[in-house]
Scaffold this motif. Structure first.
Motif, PDB file in Angstrom:
ATOM      1  N   ALA A 269     -36.990  53.668 -88.908  1.00  0.00           N
ATOM      2  CA  ALA A 269     -37.446  54.496 -90.273  1.00  0.00           C
ATOM      3  C   ALA A 269     -38.267  53.816 -91.341  1.00  0.00           C
ATOM      4  N   GLU A 270     -37.836  52.411 -91.168  1.00  0.00           N
ATOM      5  CA  GLU A 270     -38.597  51.699 -92.396  1.00  0.00           C
ATOM      6  C   GLU A 270     -40.203  51.457 -91.688  1.00  0.00           C
ATOM      7  N   MET A 271     -40.165  51.498 -90.283  1.00  0.00           N
ATOM      8  CA  MET A 271     -41.542  51.359 -89.994  1.00  0.00           C
ATOM      9  C   MET A 271     -42.334  52.691 -89.907  1.00  0.00           C
ATOM     10  N   GLY A 272     -41.794  53.535 -90.162  1.00  0.00           N
ATOM     11  CA  GLY A 272     -42.526  54.944 -90.504  1.00  0.00           C
ATOM     12  C   GLY A 272     -42.110  56.152 -89.407  1.00  0.00           C
ATOM     13  N   ASP A 273     -41.133  55.757 -88.625  1.00  0.00           N
ATOM     14  CA  ASP A 273     -40.602  56.915 -87.650  1.00  0.00           C
ATOM     15  C   ASP A 273     -39.256  57.217 -87.919  1.00  0.00           C
ATOM     16  N   PRO A 274     -39.040  58.377 -88.846  1.00  0.00           N
ATOM     17  CA  PRO A 274     -37.631  58.610 -89.208  1.00  0.00           C
ATOM     18  C   PRO A 274     -37.062  59.736 -88.050  1.00  0.00           C
ATOM     19  N   TYR A 275     -37.736  59.768 -87.065  1.00  0.00           N
ATOM     20  CA  TYR A 275     -37.231  60.640 -86.003  1.00  0.00           C
ATOM     21  C   TYR A 275     -36.451  60.051 -84.933  1.00  0.00           C
ATOM     22  N   VAL A 276     -36.278  58.708 -84.950  1.00  0.00           N
ATOM     23  CA  VAL A 276     -35.219  58.040 -84.163  1.00  0.00           C
ATOM     24  C   VAL A 276     -33.966  58.029 -84.570  1.00  0.00           C
ATOM     25  N   THR A 277     -32.950  58.653 -83.660  1.00  0.00           N
ATOM     26  CA  THR A 277     -31.537  58.954 -83.983  1.00  0.00           C
ATOM     27  C   THR A 277     -31.016  57.922 -83.421  1.00  0.00           C
ATOM     28  N   VAL A 278     -29.377  57.940 -84.025  1.00  0.00           N
ATOM     29  CA  VAL A 278     -28.564  56.843 -83.316  1.00  0.00           C
ATOM     30  C   VAL A 278     -28.448  56.997 -81.979  1.00  0.00           C
ATOM     31  N   PRO A 279     -28.244  58.291 -81.282  1.00  0.00           N
ATOM     32  CA  PRO A 279     -28.201  58.483 -80.013  1.00  0.00           C
ATOM     33  C   PRO A 279     -29.494  57.923 -79.043  1.00  0.00           C
ATOM     34  N   VAL A 280     -30.667  58.094 -79.540  1.00  0.00           N
ATOM     35  CA  VAL A 280     -32.084  57.866 -79.370  1.00  0.00           C
ATOM     36  C   VAL A 280     -31.961  56.145 -79.098  1.00  0.00           C
ATOM     37  N   ALA A 281     -31.437  55.615 -80.264  1.00  0.00           N
ATOM     38  CA  ALA A 281     -31.607  54.330 -80.447  1.00  0.00           C
ATOM     39  C   ALA A 281     -30.647  53.577 -79.263  1.00  0.00           C
ATOM     40  N   GLU A 282     -29.239  54.150 -79.241  1.00  0.00           N
ATOM     41  CA  GLU A 282     -28.341  53.581 -78.262  1.00  0.00           C
ATOM     42  C   GLU A 282     -28.883  53.793 -76.785  1.00  0.00           C
ATOM     43  N   THR A 283     -29.681  54.948 -76.510  1.00  0.00           N
ATOM     44  CA  THR A 283     -30.447  54.854 -75.098  1.00  0.00           C
ATOM     45  C   THR A 283     -31.620  53.870 -74.911  1.00  0.00           C
ATOM     46  N   LEU A 284     -32.436  53.516 -75.887  1.00  0.00           N
ATOM     47  CA  LEU A 284     -33.336  52.368 -75.899  1.00  0.00           C
ATOM     48  C   LEU A 284     -32.546  50.917 -75.828  1.00  0.00           C
ATOM     49  N   ILE A 285     -31.724  50.847 -76.295  1.00  0.00           N
ATOM     50  CA  ILE A 285     -30.762  49.502 -76.238  1.00  0.00           C
ATOM     51  C   ILE A 285     -30.127  49.486 -74.847  1.00  0.00           C
TER      52      ILE A 285
ATOM     53  N   GLN B 232     -31.125  50.413 -72.433  1.00  0.00           N
ATOM     54  CA  GLN B 232     -32.127  50.123 -71.165  1.00  0.00           C
ATOM     55  C   GLN B 232     -32.371  48.774 -70.952  1.00  0.00           C
ATOM     56  N   ARG B 233     -31.951  47.924 -72.338  1.00  0.00           N
ATOM     57  CA  ARG B 233     -32.523  46.473 -72.270  1.00  0.00           C
ATOM     58  C   ARG B 233     -31.083  45.720 -72.132  1.00  0.00           C
ATOM     59  N   ASP B 234     -29.762  46.363 -72.510  1.00  0.00           N
ATOM     60  CA  ASP B 234     -28.588  45.795 -72.618  1.00  0.00           C
ATOM     61  C   ASP B 234     -27.940  45.328 -71.350  1.00  0.00           C
ATOM     62  N   THR B 235     -28.233  44.004 -70.993  1.00  0.00           N
ATOM     63  CA  THR B 235     -28.071  43.706 -69.510  1.00  0.00           C
ATOM     64  C   THR B 235     -26.238  43.475 -69.555  1.00  0.00           C
TER      65      THR B 235
ATOM     66  N   GLY C 145     -23.558  47.182 -75.622  1.00  0.00           N
ATOM     67  CA  GLY C 145     -23.839  48.179 -76.530  1.00  0.00           C
ATOM     68  C   GLY C 145     -24.596  47.659 -77.757  1.00  0.00           C
ATOM     69  N   MET C 146     -25.114  46.244 -77.514  1.00  0.00           N
ATOM     70  CA  MET C 146     -26.026  45.728 -78.505  1.00  0.00           C
ATOM     71  C   MET C 146     -27.112  45.117 -77.853  1.00  0.00           C
ATOM     72  N   MET C 147     -28.450  44.807 -78.330  1.00  0.00           N
ATOM     73  CA  MET C 147     -29.435  44.053 -77.815  1.00  0.00           C
ATOM     74  C   MET C 147     -29.503  42.642 -78.688  1.00  0.00           C
ATOM     75  N   SER C 148     -29.469  41.489 -77.764  1.00  0.00           N
ATOM     76  CA  SER C 148     -29.518  40.233 -77.996  1.00  0.00           C
ATOM     77  C   SER C 148     -31.052  39.933 -77.897  1.00  0.00           C
ATOM     78  N   PHE C 149     -31.283  38.615 -78.669  1.00  0.00           N
ATOM     79  CA  PHE C 149     -32.893  38.386 -78.589  1.00  0.00           C
ATOM     80  C   PHE C 149     -32.990  38.238 -77.114  1.00  0.00           C
ATOM     81  N   GLU C 150     -32.331  37.631 -76.449  1.00  0.00           N
ATOM     82  CA  GLU C 150     -32.663  37.177 -75.016  1.00  0.00           C
ATOM     83  C   GLU C 150     -32.887  38.444 -74.186  1.00  0.00           C
ATOM     84  N   GLU C 151     -32.093  39.429 -74.501  1.00  0.00           N
ATOM     85  CA  GLU C 151     -32.360  40.736 -73.710  1.00  0.00           C
ATOM     86  C   GLU C 151     -33.609  41.418 -74.185  1.00  0.00           C
ATOM     87  N   PHE C 152     -34.045  41.214 -75.407  1.00  0.00           N
ATOM     88  CA  PHE C 152     -35.130  41.652 -75.962  1.00  0.00           C
ATOM     89  C   PHE C 152     -36.483  41.089 -75.383  1.00  0.00           C
TER      90      PHE C 152
END
Length: 71
Positions: free
Chosen positions: A32-48, A50-53, A57-64
């Protein structure tokens, strides 16, 4: 591919509480701060997820960083 320094700077924009992990709420807020107010918590959960090995339920720097290197 970004350098590890660029990746760290990008990750730090998402890690609001600086605990080394990005939650769905932090991800949503940063987007939202970067200009995309349409990312919801469920969308963020899905994106995380995908990287959350470690499936915590969270993304570490190593996963990123590993996800960036695969792109």
């Amino acid at each position: 591919m970004a350098s590890i320094e660029e990746a760290r700077a990008s990750f730090d924009r998402f890690d609001a509480d600086k605990d080394g992990l990005v939650t769905a709420e932090e991800y949503k807020r940063a987007m939202a701060e970067m200009g995309d107010p349409y990312v919801t918590v469920p969308v963020a959960e899905t994106l995380i997820a995908q990287r959350d090995t470690d499936e915590d339920g969270m993304m570490s720097f190593e996963e990123f960083w590993n996800a960036l290197r695969k792109e």
